[in-house]
Scaffold this active site. Structure first.
Site, PDB file in Angstrom:
ATOM      1  CD  GLU A 106       4.520  21.191 -35.301  1.00 39.41           C
ATOM      2  OE1 GLU A 106       5.434  20.457 -35.744  1.00 39.41           O
ATOM      3  OE2 GLU A 106       3.608  21.631 -36.029  1.00 39.41           O
ATOM      4  CB  CYS A 121       0.268  17.212 -38.721  1.00 39.27           C
ATOM      5  SG  CYS A 121       1.153  16.251 -37.460  1.00 39.27           S
TER       6      CYS A 121
END
Length: 162
Positions: free
Chosen positions: A75, A112
């Site tokens: 990401e 996360c």
């Protein structure tokens, strides 16, 4: 004292086939990115694809390092690439997919905490929500309408202003 509750809604699709065409294409790009992930230590491969307002799609995948903190998640690889190469461009959506070389990942994998904070920074800066699509190797796809839903009470630059 008072009690408060924070909750949010999200959509659950049985498979990618239920997504709209644009979301399917974005997830396909994330899957392709996942295939090139460098994950020799965890064997957990993640791909991300970001749709920009100009129609460009940028991709990223996780890049591990023997010195674990030196690696970077898919990401953030995609996000920072977009920020460096398309500064100020609005992010319209992010698709994330994960798989393991050791077992089947058939449930969506969410970003996360570090990735949530990084995405939150871009969402806050552009003053527009960033929808997030998440899936495992196969199976259900979860779609959240905004990163702010996934990171309630998030930290942003308003705390840093004097």
């Amino acid at each position: 004292m008072r009690k408060q509750t924070i909750s949010f809604e999200f959509q659950v699709y049985e498979s990618m086939a239920e997504l709209g065409q644009e979301d399917q294409r974005l997830m396909q790009r994330a899957i392709k990115a996942r295939e090139a992930a460098y994950a020799p230590y965890s064997s957990f491969l993640v791909g991300a694809a970001i749709l920009l307002e100009n129609g460009e799609v940028v991709i990223g995948n996780n890049q591990e390092n023997a010195s674990y903190p030196s690696g970077l998640c898919a990401e953030r690889v995609a996000l920072f690439y977009a920020g460096a190469n398309y500064p100020g461009m609005v992010i319209k959506a992010i698709a994330i997919t994960a798989m393991s070389e050791n077992h089947l990942v058939d449930t969506p994998a969410a970003p996360c905490g570090n990735c949530r904070q990084a995405i939150s920074e871009y969402e806050f800066r552009q003053k527009e929500p960033i929808p997030i699509l998440m899936m495992g190797e196969k199976g259900e796809v979860i779609k959240c309408s905004s990163l702010a839903d996934m990171l309630p009470l998030g930290f942003n630059n308003t705390y840093l202003k004097g």
